[in-house]
Design a protein around this motif. Structure first.
Motif, PDB file in Angstrom:
ATOM      1  N   ALA A  58       4.183   9.518   3.922  1.00  0.00           N
ATOM      2  CA  ALA A  58       3.831   8.107   3.760  1.00  0.00           C
ATOM      3  C   ALA A  58       2.526   7.942   2.989  1.00  0.00           C
ATOM      4  N   TRP A  59       1.594   8.856   3.164  1.00  0.00           N
ATOM      5  CA  TRP A  59       0.300   8.726   2.499  1.00  0.00           C
ATOM      6  C   TRP A  59       0.432   8.873   0.989  1.00  0.00           C
ATOM      7  N   ARG A  60       1.484   9.497   0.523  1.00  0.00           N
ATOM      8  CA  ARG A  60       1.660   9.711  -0.910  1.00  0.00           C
ATOM      9  C   ARG A  60       2.117   8.446  -1.625  1.00  0.00           C
ATOM     10  N   GLY A  61       2.692   7.539  -0.878  1.00  0.00           N
ATOM     11  CA  GLY A  61       3.221   6.320  -1.484  1.00  0.00           C
ATOM     12  C   GLY A  61       4.572   6.617  -2.119  1.00  0.00           C
ATOM     13  N   ASP A  62       5.360   5.584  -2.267  1.00  0.00           N
ATOM     14  CA  ASP A  62       6.689   5.788  -2.835  1.00  0.00           C
ATOM     15  C   ASP A  62       6.865   5.024  -4.137  1.00  0.00           C
ATOM     16  N   GLY A  63       5.759   4.537  -4.707  1.00  0.00           N
ATOM     17  CA  GLY A  63       5.843   3.818  -5.967  1.00  0.00           C
ATOM     18  C   GLY A  63       6.338   2.398  -5.808  1.00  0.00           C
TER      19      GLY A  63
END
Length: 106
Positions: free
Chosen positions: A71-76
């Motif tokens: 989740a911390w990476r983001g999904d754009g």
């Protein structure tokens, strides 16, 4: 026994109905103790063989874990719609309220 119009029978109040009971003590057990041994009358955990729903559940859980982990990476994804409000002005108003909160109610 009371017979209904459709031919089914219903036991009346206080009536006793005897039904034969077939015991399954001789049937092979599918339960095990987790080490491959048959589960018996001994303390410890008992496990059942996997069901088809277990695979679906494990895939759903793995997907949930993956989403939490990444989740911390983001999904754009695009940020949420702000309903046409100017967020800069809203934040400036918030800062102004905080800055002047010590002065008391207006």
């Amino acid at each position: 026994m009371k017979k209904l119009a459709d031919g089914t029978e219903i036991a009346e109040d206080g009536e006793v109905l005897h039904v034969p009971l077939y015991l399954a003590d001789g049937a092979p057990s599918l339960l095990h103790d987790g080490m491959g041994n048959l589960a018996g009358h001994k303390p410890g955990y008992v496990f059942a063989p996997p069901r088809p729903s277990d695979e679906v559940r494990s895939h759903a859980h793995a997907d949930y874990q993956r989403r939490l982990r990444d989740a911390w990476r983001g999904d754009g994804a695009q940020p949420a719609d702000n309903g046409g409000r100017d967020l800069g002005a809203a934040y400036a108003g918030y800062e102004d309220r905080l800055r002047n909160a010590w002065r008391g109610a207006r």
